[in-house]
Design an enzyme around this catalytic site. Structure first.
Site, short mmCIF file in Angstrom:
data_model
loop_
_atom_site.label_atom_id
_atom_site.label_comp_id
_atom_site.label_asym_id
_atom_site.label_seq_id
_atom_site.Cartn_x
_atom_site.Cartn_y
_atom_site.Cartn_z
N ARG A 191 -2.77 -1.13 25.15
CA ARG A 191 -3.47 -0.56 26.31
C ARG A 191 -3.61 1.11 26.14
O ARG A 191 -4.25 1.76 26.88
CB ARG A 191 -2.63 -0.60 27.77
CG ARG A 191 -2.52 -1.96 28.16
CD ARG A 191 -1.55 -1.88 29.37
NE ARG A 191 -1.23 -3.38 29.86
CZ ARG A 191 -0.37 -3.83 30.63
NH1 ARG A 191 0.23 -2.76 31.11
NH2 ARG A 191 -0.33 -4.91 31.15
N LYS B 191 9.21 -16.50 22.10
CA LYS B 191 9.78 -17.20 22.83
C LYS B 191 10.08 -15.82 24.23
O LYS B 191 9.66 -14.75 23.76
CB LYS B 191 11.38 -17.32 22.42
CG LYS B 191 12.33 -16.17 22.30
CD LYS B 191 13.70 -16.76 21.77
CE LYS B 191 14.65 -15.57 21.89
NZ LYS B 191 15.02 -15.33 23.24
N ASP C 93 10.82 -18.63 16.26
CA ASP C 93 12.22 -18.50 16.73
C ASP C 93 12.80 -17.87 15.36
O ASP C 93 12.88 -18.41 14.38
CB ASP C 93 13.10 -20.04 16.86
CG ASP C 93 14.64 -19.73 17.25
OD1 ASP C 93 14.94 -18.51 16.85
OD2 ASP C 93 14.97 -20.74 17.91
N HIS C 94 13.26 -16.59 15.47
CA HIS C 94 13.62 -15.81 14.22
C HIS C 94 14.70 -16.15 13.57
O HIS C 94 15.05 -15.92 12.44
CB HIS C 94 13.53 -14.18 14.80
CG HIS C 94 14.83 -13.82 15.51
ND1 HIS C 94 14.91 -13.65 16.81
CD2 HIS C 94 15.93 -13.35 15.17
CE1 HIS C 94 15.91 -13.43 17.44
NE2 HIS C 94 16.81 -13.26 16.20
N LYS D 290 16.28 -16.63 9.11
CA LYS D 290 17.58 -15.89 8.43
C LYS D 290 17.84 -16.64 7.44
O LYS D 290 17.91 -17.84 7.14
CB LYS D 290 18.79 -15.79 9.48
CG LYS D 290 18.46 -15.07 10.67
CD LYS D 290 19.59 -15.01 11.57
CE LYS D 290 19.42 -14.05 12.88
NZ LYS D 290 19.42 -12.57 12.44
N GLU E 3 27.72 -11.80 21.17
CA GLU E 3 27.42 -10.34 21.08
C GLU E 3 28.38 -9.58 21.94
O GLU E 3 28.91 -9.92 22.94
CB GLU E 3 25.80 -10.49 22.03
CG GLU E 3 24.77 -11.34 21.27
CD GLU E 3 23.57 -11.29 22.09
OE1 GLU E 3 22.77 -10.60 21.60
OE2 GLU E 3 23.55 -11.77 23.27
N ASP F 52 18.33 -17.79 27.29
CA ASP F 52 17.89 -16.83 26.13
C ASP F 52 18.34 -17.16 24.89
O ASP F 52 17.96 -16.77 23.81
CB ASP F 52 18.83 -15.64 26.80
CG ASP F 52 18.49 -14.28 25.82
OD1 ASP F 52 17.30 -14.16 25.27
OD2 ASP F 52 19.65 -13.63 25.37
N HIS G 189 17.89 -20.79 20.14
CA HIS G 189 18.46 -20.41 18.67
C HIS G 189 19.69 -21.55 18.53
O HIS G 189 19.65 -21.86 17.24
CB HIS G 189 19.03 -18.99 18.90
CG HIS G 189 18.35 -17.80 19.11
ND1 HIS G 189 16.79 -17.75 18.78
CD2 HIS G 189 18.33 -16.79 19.77
CE1 HIS G 189 16.36 -16.81 18.86
NE2 HIS G 189 17.18 -15.88 19.58
N LYS H 204 27.62 -12.48 26.15
CA LYS H 204 27.31 -10.94 25.92
C LYS H 204 28.57 -10.26 26.36
O LYS H 204 29.66 -10.89 27.20
CB LYS H 204 26.29 -10.53 26.79
CG LYS H 204 24.90 -10.95 26.33
CD LYS H 204 23.97 -10.07 27.05
CE LYS H 204 22.40 -10.41 26.45
NZ LYS H 204 22.14 -10.06 24.95
#
Length: 508
Positions: free
Chosen positions: A60, A167, A196-197, A201, A235, A254, A259, A359
């Site tokens: 934008r 995602k 999906d990163h 890996k 995490e 999430d 994952h 988390k």
């Protein structure tokens, strides 16, 4: 003279795609700055993209091409894994950076995109090859996809056209189907790359190598020798500035739906006939179909959720989830989830797969642990309880590598047995930092290789397993979730969750 590391021979097999233009919607966002731009620059630095490679940013802001190039230079300087920036490479790379400013819901924006792409094709010989990347909120997907179709950028008449969708791909089974239907109205499934990163890996890919390139594992990779499997994604960070997203998603949406289910399917899949996009993804889908769906009663027994309270992380006091900015004080959004899945097939019947993620846990770590059954121990009946099970642990992050735990006799006159570890670490063995996941995935998308991307039926099968859990939690009437102190490994109920089966979580 330094001796070359023999393990690095052939480390990267050169694969160079055709000249193309990557079009990033949301090019002013955090994902582009931290991941996408540095990944593309590093591919250029390693000679993995052709000379005519181009990048068209869409957002934008009323930028010029030079403004966009200056901002992307800052991203490369801050987030590239290879420093310092190579000036010669950057100058060549920056010549292919262009900008279109406009609203994502305005058809005029897409007409400008089409015009710029034609110019780029002529200037840089990109042959009409386009890779569209939706690095924008899902609420904009409909506008972006529909307008791309209206200006005929989804067609493949003069080159290829592909789209990468980030995602979350839906938030339940119904919404995933609706999003798939939306995408399929404009793109053929062969053009769609659901990213999906985690699959990019190096250590996740090495799971397939560990299983299928080593004859010692396959004979024991089954219910006859394996007691259970634990998959942990922990995490230490909280939700940061993502309260709006996290309040809607929670830990199940999430982390687990995408994952962790990817890690589970790669661990449990049968050997594919060939290593290609059809065979690998088909074997993963078979695993998802074999997982026993949960009834409401199963959810109560085999699914646990909790929220973090205030606590200490690395010596710093951190607030609890309900005290985070933007979080509803009465929120029931889980920040910790533990699940137990059963896979009803010949290989895995009776072998539970335990998944946990959270988390504000004690530390950041992702690991797949294969815990084997104990031996009969007829030779050592007096120390039966002292001998621990063998464990094969695949560490995804950090300190990527593989550890095998086995028993050995302690030196001395007495029969004292202790567990010892045999470690393999990527960094020390190969002497080179692993490339970022987005480097591999962007390169694969430009090459037209969807093996490490999720297929439509795979996404829907994942949500078919998660939706009953979500529905049960939304309707169970529970007002307050169990809590755990930040900096710990989760609630007490998590330990009880495992102890009920006579097992315990690995100490990480």
């Amino acid at each position: 003279m330094d001796q070359p590391n023999p393990l690095r021979a052939g480390l990267r097999i050169a694969r160079t795609p055709e000249a193309c233009t990557v079009v990033i919607f949301g090019a002013t966002g955090d994902l582009t700055a931290r991941k996408l731009l540095p990944a593309l620059y590093n591919l250029a630095r390693e000679g993995m993209v052709p000379a005519g490679f181009s990048l068209l940013g869409v957002g934008r802001r009323p930028w010029s091409d030079d403004d966009f190039r200056a901002e992307m230079r800052k991203s490369a300087e801050q987030f590239s894994r290879v420093q310092p920036i190579n000036e010669e490479v950057w100058q060549t790379f920056a010549e292919g950076l262009f900008w279109v400013g406009g609203e994502f819901g305005d058809l005029n924006t897409y007409e400008q995109i089409a015009s710029r792409l034609e110019q780029i094709d002529q200037q840089r010989s990109t042959g009409g090859n386009r890779l569209f990347y939706l690095a924008i909120p899902p609420s904009w997907f409909d506008d972006a996809i529909s307008n791309l179709q209206k200006v005929k950028l989804t067609e493949q008449s003069h080159g290829w056209s592909r789209i990468i969708v980030e995602k979350p791909f839906g938030h339940d089974y119904k919404s995933a189907q609706e999003l798939n239907d939306l995408v399929s109205r404009a793109f053929d499934e062969s053009q769609v790359y659901r990213i999906d990163h985690y699959l990019g890996k190096e250590t996740v890919q090495n799971l397939l190598v560990a299983r299928f390139a080593n004859a010692i594992f396959e004979p024991i990779w089954n219910r006859n020798y394996i007691d259970h499997v634990q998959i942990t994604v922990a995490e230490s960070l909280g939700i940061g500035s993502r309260a709006g997203f996290y309040e809607e998603a929670g830990a199940l949406r999430d982390m687990i739906t995408n994952h962790m289910m990817q890690l589970l399917t790669l661990t449990a899949m049968e050997p594919p006939v060939e290593f290609n996009e059809h065979e690998v993804r088909s074997e993963k889908v078979k695993v998802l179909h074999a997982i026993r769906p949960m009834s409401a009663n199963d959810v109560d027994q085999n699914a646990l959720r909790a929220q973090y309270d205030q606590g200490t992380i690395n010596g710093d006091e951190v607030p609890g989830y309900l005290a985070e900015k933007g979080v509803n004080p009465a929120s029931r959004t889980p920040t910790f989830v533990a699940l137990k899945f059963e896979i009803d097939n010949w290989r895995w019947a009776g072998v539970p797969f335990y998944l946990r993620t959270g988390k504000r846990l004690a530390k950041r770590v992702t690991e797949i642990a294969i815990q084997f059954k104990k031996p009969p121990l007829l030779l050592f009946p007096e120390i039966r309880d002292e001998i621990e099970s063998n464990v094969l642990a695949l560490r995804i992050q950090p300190n990527e590598g593989i550890t095998l735990k086995f028993s050995a006799k302690q030196p001395g006159q007495r029969m004292i047995i202790h567990p010892v570890n045999m470690d393999f670490r990527y960094g020390s063995s190969f002497g080179v930092a692993a490339p970022e996941a987005y480097e591999r995935l962007l390169l694969d998308a430009m090459l037209g290789d969807p093996t490490l991307f999720t297929r439509r039926d795979e996404v829907e099968a994942q949500w078919a397993l998660m939706t009953p859990i979500l529905e049960r939690w939304e309707n169970d009437g529970v007002e307050h979730l169990p809590h755990y102190e930040a900096g710990t490994w989760g609630p007490d109920e998590s330990d009880q969750f495992m102890q009920r089966d006579g097992r315990e979580w690995r100490k990480l």
